[in-house]
Design a protein around this motif. Structure first.
Motif, PDB file in Angstrom:
ATOM      1  N   ARG A 180       0.847  -1.196   0.000  1.00  0.00           N
ATOM      2  CA  ARG A 180       0.000   0.000   0.000  1.00  0.00           C
ATOM      3  C   ARG A 180       0.873   1.234   0.000  1.00  0.00           C
ATOM      4  O   ARG A 180       1.825   1.330   0.778  1.00  0.00           O
ATOM      5  N   ALA A 181       0.511   2.178  -0.874  1.00  0.00           N
ATOM      6  CA  ALA A 181       1.307   3.399  -0.955  1.00  0.00           C
ATOM      7  C   ALA A 181       1.315   4.132   0.387  1.00  0.00           C
ATOM      8  O   ALA A 181       2.328   4.701   0.787  1.00  0.00           O
ATOM      9  N   GLU A 182       0.184   4.093   1.090  1.00  0.00           N
ATOM     10  CA  GLU A 182       0.087   4.841   2.344  1.00  0.00           C
ATOM     11  C   GLU A 182       1.093   4.345   3.366  1.00  0.00           C
ATOM     12  O   GLU A 182       1.519   5.088   4.247  1.00  0.00           O
ATOM     13  N   ASP A 183       1.502   3.087   3.266  1.00  0.00           N
ATOM     14  CA  ASP A 183       2.499   2.552   4.202  1.00  0.00           C
ATOM     15  C   ASP A 183       3.891   3.084   3.906  1.00  0.00           C
ATOM     16  O   ASP A 183       4.814   2.886   4.696  1.00  0.00           O
ATOM     17  N   LEU A 184       4.046   3.714   2.762  1.00  0.00           N
ATOM     18  CA  LEU A 184       5.338   4.304   2.411  1.00  0.00           C
ATOM     19  C   LEU A 184       5.377   5.798   2.709  1.00  0.00           C
ATOM     20  O   LEU A 184       6.450   6.401   2.672  1.00  0.00           O
ATOM     21  N   PHE A 185       4.231   6.393   2.977  1.00  0.00           N
ATOM     22  CA  PHE A 185       4.176   7.850   3.023  1.00  0.00           C
ATOM     23  C   PHE A 185       4.994   8.477   4.142  1.00  0.00           C
ATOM     24  O   PHE A 185       5.357   9.642   4.052  1.00  0.00           O
ATOM     25  N   HIS A 186       5.266   7.751   5.199  1.00  0.00           N
ATOM     26  CA  HIS A 186       6.029   8.408   6.263  1.00  0.00           C
ATOM     27  C   HIS A 186       7.521   8.406   5.967  1.00  0.00           C
ATOM     28  O   HIS A 186       8.292   9.006   6.707  1.00  0.00           O
ATOM     29  N   TYR A 187       7.928   7.755   4.874  1.00  0.00           N
ATOM     30  CA  TYR A 187       9.319   7.847   4.438  1.00  0.00           C
ATOM     31  C   TYR A 187       9.460   9.030   3.491  1.00  0.00           C
ATOM     32  O   TYR A 187       8.530   9.387   2.777  1.00  0.00           O
ATOM     33  N   GLU A 188      10.648   9.593   3.463  1.00  0.00           N
ATOM     34  CA  GLU A 188      10.959  10.609   2.481  1.00  0.00           C
ATOM     35  C   GLU A 188      11.742  10.029   1.304  1.00  0.00           C
ATOM     36  O   GLU A 188      11.688  10.566   0.206  1.00  0.00           O
ATOM     37  N   VAL A 189      12.478   8.971   1.546  1.00  0.00           N
ATOM     38  CA  VAL A 189      13.371   8.425   0.521  1.00  0.00           C
ATOM     39  C   VAL A 189      13.219   6.903   0.469  1.00  0.00           C
ATOM     40  O   VAL A 189      13.150   6.256   1.517  1.00  0.00           O
ATOM     41  N   LEU A 190      13.183   6.374  -0.733  1.00  0.00           N
ATOM     42  CA  LEU A 190      13.277   4.931  -0.945  1.00  0.00           C
ATOM     43  C   LEU A 190      14.569   4.640  -1.710  1.00  0.00           C
ATOM     44  O   LEU A 190      14.874   5.333  -2.687  1.00  0.00           O
ATOM     45  N   ILE A 191      15.285   3.643  -1.242  1.00  0.00           N
ATOM     46  CA  ILE A 191      16.437   3.139  -1.995  1.00  0.00           C
ATOM     47  C   ILE A 191      16.051   1.738  -2.456  1.00  0.00           C
ATOM     48  O   ILE A 191      15.816   0.852  -1.629  1.00  0.00           O
ATOM     49  N   ILE A 192      15.963   1.573  -3.764  1.00  0.00           N
ATOM     50  CA  ILE A 192      15.592   0.278  -4.346  1.00  0.00           C
ATOM     51  C   ILE A 192      16.853  -0.316  -4.936  1.00  0.00           C
ATOM     52  O   ILE A 192      17.414   0.220  -5.889  1.00  0.00           O
ATOM     53  N   GLY A 193      17.318  -1.420  -4.347  1.00  0.00           N
ATOM     54  CA  GLY A 193      18.597  -1.989  -4.735  1.00  0.00           C
ATOM     55  C   GLY A 193      18.452  -3.020  -5.839  1.00  0.00           C
ATOM     56  O   GLY A 193      17.848  -2.786  -6.879  1.00  0.00           O
ATOM     57  N   GLU A 251       4.770  10.157  -7.099  1.00  0.00           N
ATOM     58  CA  GLU A 251       3.867  11.077  -7.792  1.00  0.00           C
ATOM     59  C   GLU A 251       3.052  11.912  -6.819  1.00  0.00           C
ATOM     60  O   GLU A 251       2.958  13.139  -6.948  1.00  0.00           O
ATOM     61  N   ARG A 252       2.442  11.261  -5.854  1.00  0.00           N
ATOM     62  CA  ARG A 252       1.522  11.962  -4.956  1.00  0.00           C
ATOM     63  C   ARG A 252       2.211  12.451  -3.697  1.00  0.00           C
ATOM     64  O   ARG A 252       2.065  13.591  -3.296  1.00  0.00           O
ATOM     65  N   ARG A 253       2.967  11.571  -3.080  1.00  0.00           N
ATOM     66  CA  ARG A 253       3.598  11.959  -1.819  1.00  0.00           C
ATOM     67  C   ARG A 253       4.805  12.871  -2.055  1.00  0.00           C
ATOM     68  O   ARG A 253       5.204  13.629  -1.198  1.00  0.00           O
ATOM     69  N   GLY A 254       5.382  12.791  -3.286  1.00  0.00           N
ATOM     70  CA  GLY A 254       6.524  13.657  -3.563  1.00  0.00           C
ATOM     71  C   GLY A 254       7.811  13.151  -2.969  1.00  0.00           C
ATOM     72  O   GLY A 254       8.754  13.915  -2.745  1.00  0.00           O
ATOM     73  N   GLY A 255       7.885  11.837  -2.686  1.00  0.00           N
ATOM     74  CA  GLY A 255       9.109  11.285  -2.128  1.00  0.00           C
ATOM     75  C   GLY A 255      10.193  11.133  -3.176  1.00  0.00           C
ATOM     76  O   GLY A 255       9.955  11.267  -4.375  1.00  0.00           O
ATOM     77  N   THR A 292       8.242  16.308  -0.800  1.00  0.00           N
ATOM     78  CA  THR A 292       7.193  17.255  -0.446  1.00  0.00           C
ATOM     79  C   THR A 292       6.779  17.082   1.009  1.00  0.00           C
ATOM     80  O   THR A 292       6.587  15.961   1.468  1.00  0.00           O
ATOM     81  N   ASP A 293       6.635  18.168   1.699  1.00  0.00           N
ATOM     82  CA  ASP A 293       6.011  18.138   3.011  1.00  0.00           C
ATOM     83  C   ASP A 293       4.516  18.331   2.835  1.00  0.00           C
ATOM     84  O   ASP A 293       4.065  18.887   1.835  1.00  0.00           O
ATOM     85  N   GLU A 332       3.367  31.541  -1.284  1.00  0.00           N
ATOM     86  CA  GLU A 332       2.762  30.334  -1.857  1.00  0.00           C
ATOM     87  C   GLU A 332       2.745  29.243  -0.799  1.00  0.00           C
ATOM     88  O   GLU A 332       3.732  29.047  -0.095  1.00  0.00           O
ATOM     89  N   VAL A 333       1.621  28.578  -0.729  1.00  0.00           N
ATOM     90  CA  VAL A 333       1.443  27.511   0.258  1.00  0.00           C
ATOM     91  C   VAL A 333       0.942  26.268  -0.465  1.00  0.00           C
ATOM     92  O   VAL A 333       0.079  26.349  -1.328  1.00  0.00           O
ATOM     93  N   GLN A 334       1.519  25.138  -0.099  1.00  0.00           N
ATOM     94  CA  GLN A 334       0.957  23.868  -0.554  1.00  0.00           C
ATOM     95  C   GLN A 334       0.454  23.130   0.668  1.00  0.00           C
ATOM     96  O   GLN A 334       1.230  22.934   1.618  1.00  0.00           O
ATOM     97  N   ALA A 335      -0.806  22.743   0.640  1.00  0.00           N
ATOM     98  CA  ALA A 335      -1.413  22.108   1.807  1.00  0.00           C
ATOM     99  C   ALA A 335      -2.026  20.776   1.395  1.00  0.00           C
ATOM    100  O   ALA A 335      -2.874  20.724   0.505  1.00  0.00           O
TER     101      ALA A 335
END
Lengths: 749, 262
Positions: free
Chosen positions: A378-391, A411-415, A569-570, A590-593
């Motif tokens: 699930r993408a939501e389980d990745l959202f609290h990360y900022e970076v993924l390293i795929i080896g 795309e959505r979370r901006g990671g 993205t925050d 400018e604000v992104q919310a």
């Protein structure tokens, strides 16, 4: 005849509709009431009856109905297409820097008047022969000048974007715009967007430079290049251009100060080119707003020293980047990435390694059960990360849901995602044709299972200012990448996608370019995706040629993680421009919310407050202009003086409000009066972006010959008044005559 | 490693056993005397190499001490590693002199029979640098207090300022792949096969000890008073108890996964 009676041609009525001040239903009710009233009056009078009553009643009814119709303010609503001459718009810089000298005894403003004065300015006179003119003042806000040039009250910054938008919004698009300025103009994202709109509308923006000659002896520090926000502990490169006149061969000391304290110095020899770039390695150590200043000690002969220093604000925040490293097979890269990132407590690394068919070794995960089944689906389980390293992970190691989760993460979370090389990775891992391939900044060629070569990484021209690739030049205590041990490539990648950037290339043992991608990235959705198809970066740690105390390996990984993580993205992001402003100068905010699922939040959930230097907090209620995708913009004047804090809060409903802060330095000096240097290059760049020409003031009179007339068809909806049409008077007179004649005939006139 | 048979097992049994050992030695020794098989440092195709450290030193009746059980133990271990995990392991043995520059291409190192370890200064420095850079060393098959003292003194040369400490069962190395709940003593093939005592000399209690770096990472994993190598080498011996080989494989795979992760 019809047109004389009705006031407009028949075709207008054929294509239009009549509109009254009241709805049609109300109009009918009023008519019905009028008819009842007239009938009752006639019956009551008993003077007439039968046909005469109908005649008199009808005439009176028509008269009163006409009067009522006219009183209801009738209009004809009709589309209109009109050919107009768009003319030429002259944009006149009215910002503070125009007070500076253009040449001996003459300010830039005075020189500008010689060009744009509607009566006898060289440019205005030449244009007036062929075009209608509009004169617009370009200061903090655009001002239509209507032929009256402003006096000496020049202040603020030239907001070219606002002036362009104002001209395009009023009247037909002009044949061209001419911007007369010293080049001291904001070159921010808003300006870039405005120039794009001009280009799309086919309106060239020509520029006329009135900067004149700089002082004979002068040294100037240009805008400081620094990130806006960094994590505490980040190591960044602070740079500033230093230009000079008349000081070639002189050696000066350039200083970097943080909150008034000296941090670093550079001794620079000024050369004949007149320009040099000074760089400092800076470590963000203290949380909060840091005021960085790059300053050159004054030269005795200088007349003006106000341009010897520049300020930039840096927001240092005490956060943490969460990184997930996933491998589909045990690799030493897991060990050495952990060794590199572990000591940095602002980087939190979780490693998940597939060790057997359905067995995963998990390190640094959030709980005992976290990712027990491997990579999240699930993408939501990745959202609290900022970076993924795929080896070393291939198509067989991630099912469709997991691949989609990675895509949504970017795309959505901006990671940020970094793909490494490996026997199961990239093309050799059959990623071609999967949804992950679209993320990659490179094209995957045919799999090359037997390929295995060693190359060195080398920084490209595009990478010279990149926080990761710049390390390859041997900065910040790192060894040049070309001097580090060669690395193993088993995923040969040679082609970038359009829009991707190559930061590191490859070279063979002889230093010759090998043509393989070393590190490339592209923007995808809100996030960044990078590919570094190296199998064993750990050799930079283990190889016998690398001293034990060499930190190149560690710094490279930390910079990779920080670069990808800090660009993530925050949920709530706040940007303001400019960051150094004069009192009263308009600040673009400018604000992104985004909510907890990184979906757009409504503007009604936002609140904005300012904190002045003395601590006074003011809550504002600005009008937020929606820009789409949770992005909003507003403008406020810069209050007070000193360090101004801005805080935006967002209430997403499901948890406590989240906040984002930033700072602006409000200074009477602002940025306008700092630069004495000519802005000719800036104006030339602006003109080039719209297909316009850039000329000096002396040649302004030659511009009109290069401007083609542009009859514009202006489409609009016209609202034409009908109350004054002669037809109603004629009908009223006729009705009155009929009634009078009928009454005379019956002897009751 | 086989030891001379004891007289209480009967003369014929001793002769038979000696014959087996002699035949094995004849097969092993040529390989041991020849230059060890080396991976091409310029053509490292796999992620993992089981690198046996050739530290030089004395030779015994069974050849150089560093080559005891070599290459069968290594190969047997790799068979299990490749079958039970997804480690991309080079399937063959790989022995390398520890003074070689190319040792740094292989972050996993196995050494055994270190009871008379005697490294010169060059090897001492190279081993130290190898470990501090990120290399991982597994020590195996040495017994008793005398051998411990010799080994410990040698390691004090390598790391004068680091202590050798017990590795507790809670340590991640015991849980990296298999969940190890106890440390057992793996005997040599002779003692294991005959059901005799599992210890050698005064090495009654098996210990797992280690040397850690400044970040708390295990650099050297010391298996004292046990012989994991024989557990791998003789896993196919019908009389050698399965539990010893199982334990040896579990520990070995844990070592590899740990070495590639920490």
């Amino acid at each position: 005849m019809f047109e004389w009676l009705a006031g407009y041609p028949l075709e207008r009525f054929a294509n239009g509709t009549v509109e009254l001040a009241v709805p049609v239903g109300t109009w009918l009710i009023l008519l019905a009431g009028l008819a009842v009233g007239v009938a009752w009056a006639l019956r009551y009078s008993r003077l007439v009856e039968g046909g005469m009553a109908w005649l008199l009643g009808g005439a009176r009814f028509i008269l009163l109905a006409l009067l009522l119709f006219v009183l209801l303010d009738p209009h004809l609503i009709t589309p209109s297409r009109e050919s107009r001459d768009g003319g030429v718009a002259i944009l006149m810089d009215t910002s503070a820097s125009m007070q500076l000298p253009a040449s001996a005894g003459e300010t830039r403003f005075a020189r500008q008047r010689e060009v744009v004065d509607p009566r006898d300015g060289t440019l205005a006179r030449a244009l007036r022969a062929r075009f209608s003119l509009r004169l617009v003042g370009v200061g903090q806000r655009p001002e239509m000048l209507h032929g009256a040039l402003p006096g000496a009250a020049l202040h603020g910054t030239a907001n070219l974007a606002a002036a362009i938008d104002e001209v395009l919004a009023t009247g037909a698009p002009p044949a061209a715009m001419v911007f007369v300025s010293d080049g001291g103009v904001r070159t921010d994202a808003a300006t870039a967007r405005a120039l794009l709109r001009l280009r799309a509308a086919g309106v060239p923006l020509h520029t006329v430079h009135v900067g004149g000659q700089p002082p004979e002896i002068d040294i100037e520090v240009g805008p400081v290049e620094a990130p806006r926000r960094v994590l505490r502990g980040a190591e960044v490169r602070i740079a500033a251009p230093v230009s000079h006149h008349g000081l070639a061969g002189r050696t000066v000391e350039v200083r970097l100060e943080e909150d008034g304290l000296l941090v670093a110095t550079r001794t620079v020899e000024l050369d004949e080119s007149g320009r040099t770039r000074v760089e400092f390695d800076y470590r963000a150590g203290i949380e909060g707003t840091r005021r960085l200043r790059v300053r050159v000690a004054g030269v005795e002969e200088e007349a003006v020293t106000s341009n010897n220093g520049r300020v930039a604000l840096l927001e240092v925040h005490d956060g943490r980047l969460d990184i997930l490293h996933f491998e589909a097979e045990p690799r030493f890269e897991v060990k050495f990435v952990r060794r590199a990132l572990g000591p940095d407590d602002s980087l939190q690394l979780a490693s998940v390694v597939r060790t057997a068919e359905n067995k995963f070794y998990r390190l640094g995960v959030r709980s005992v059960d976290d990712m027990a089944d491997g990579f999240p689906a699930r993408a939501e389980d990745l959202f609290h990360y900022e970076v993924l390293i795929i080896g070393s992970v291939g198509a067989d190691d991630l099912d469709a849901r997991q691949q989609l989760a990675i895509r949504t993460f970017v795309e959505r979370r901006g990671g940020g995602v970094l793909f490494l090389g490996g026997r199961r990775a990239l093309g050799e891992g059959s990623l071609a044709g999967t949804s992950l391939e679209a993320l990659l900044p490179v094209r995957l060629g045919e799999p090359a299972p037997g390929f295995r070569q060693r190359y060195s990484l080398v920084t490209t021209a595009a990478g010279r200012r990149h926080p990761v690739a710049a390390l390859g030049l041997g900065v910040q205590g790192t060894a040049p990448f070309a001097d580090m041990p060669p690395l193993t490539f088993i995923n040969p990648i040679r082609e970038l996608k359009p829009g991707a950037t190559l930061l590191l290339g490859t070279a063979d043992a002889g230093g010759k370019a090998a043509g393989l991608v070393g590190l490339a990235y592209q923007r995808f959705g809100r996030g960044n995706v990078a590919v570094m198809p190296v199998r064993d970066l750990w050799r930079w740690q283990m190889h016998s040629s690398v001293p034990l105390d060499d930190e190149t390996h560690e710094r490279t990984w930390r910079q990779l993680a920080r670069w990808l993580g800090e660009a993530a993205t925050d949920r709530l992001e706040l940007d303001v421009w400019p960051t150094v402003a004069a009192p009263g100068e308009m600040l673009d905010i400018e604000v992104q919310a985004l909510d907890s699922e990184w979906l757009p939040l409504g503007a009604e959930r936002l609140s904005l407050s300012t904190t002045l230097a003395g601590g006074a907090v003011t809550t504002l209620s600005p009008q937020w202009e929606p820009l789409g995708e949770g992005l909003y913009r507003t403008r406020i004047p810069a209050p007070g003086a000193g360090l101004l804090g801005l805080t935006v809060s967002a209430d997403s409903g499901d948890e406590s409000p989240i906040h984002a802060t930033t700072s602006v330095e409000v200074s009477a000096l602002g940025t306008e009066l700092v630069s004495l240097a000519s802005g000719a290059d800036t104006l030339a760049n602006i003109a080039a972006q719209t297909g316009g020409m850039a000329v000096e003031a002396d040649a302004a009179g030659t511009l009109p010959a290069h401007i083609e007339p542009r009859p514009a068809v202006h489409a609009s909806v016209e609202r034409l008044p009908l109350w004054n049409a002669p037809l109603w008077l004629v009908l009223a007179l006729l009705a009155a005559c009929v009634e009078w004649l009928a009454r005379r005939h019956r002897g009751i006139a | 490693m086989t030891r001379p048979c004891r007289s209480d097992h009967g003369r014929n049994g001793c002769l038979r056993r000696a014959g087996v050992v002699l035949l094995s030695a004849l097969l092993v020794m040529p390989a041991a005397w020849l230059s060890p098989v080396l991976a091409n440092g310029d053509d490292v195709a796999h992620e993992f190499y089981f690198t046996r450290g050739n530290y030089g030193g004395e030779s015994g009746d069974w050849g150089p001490r560093w080559a005891i059980d070599y290459p069968k133990a290594d190969q047997q271990f790799l068979v299990a590693l490749r079958r039970l995990s997804v480690v991309d392991a080079y399937p063959l043995d790989h022995a390398l002199e520890i003074e070689r520059e190319s040792l740094r291409d292989f972050p996993f190192l196995y050494m055994l029979e270190v009871g008379s370890l005697d490294l010169d200064e060059d090897k001492t420095v190279r081993l130290r640098d190898y470990l501090l850079a990120g290399g991982f060393l597994v020590i195996d098959d040495f017994w008793g207090s005398w051998e411990w003292q010799t080994f410990e003194a040698q390691m004090r040369e390598v790391f004068p300022d680091r202590e050798v400490v017990e590795v507790p069962l809670e340590h991640p190395v015991f849980h990296a792949f298999y969940e190890m709940r106890e440390v057992i003593q793996v005997p040599n093939v002779y003692q294991g096969s005959t059901g005799g005592p599992t210890h050698e000399y005064d090495g009654f209690i098996p210990r797992v000890r280690g040397i850690f770096d400044d970040e708390g990472r295990l650099m050297v994993l010391i298996n004292w008073n046990t012989d994991l190598g024989d557990g791998w080498e003789w896993a196919d011996h019908p009389q050698y108890p399965l539990r010893f080989s199982t334990y040896s494989y579990e520990m070995g795979i844990n070592f590899v996964i740990y070495a590639m992760s920490f």
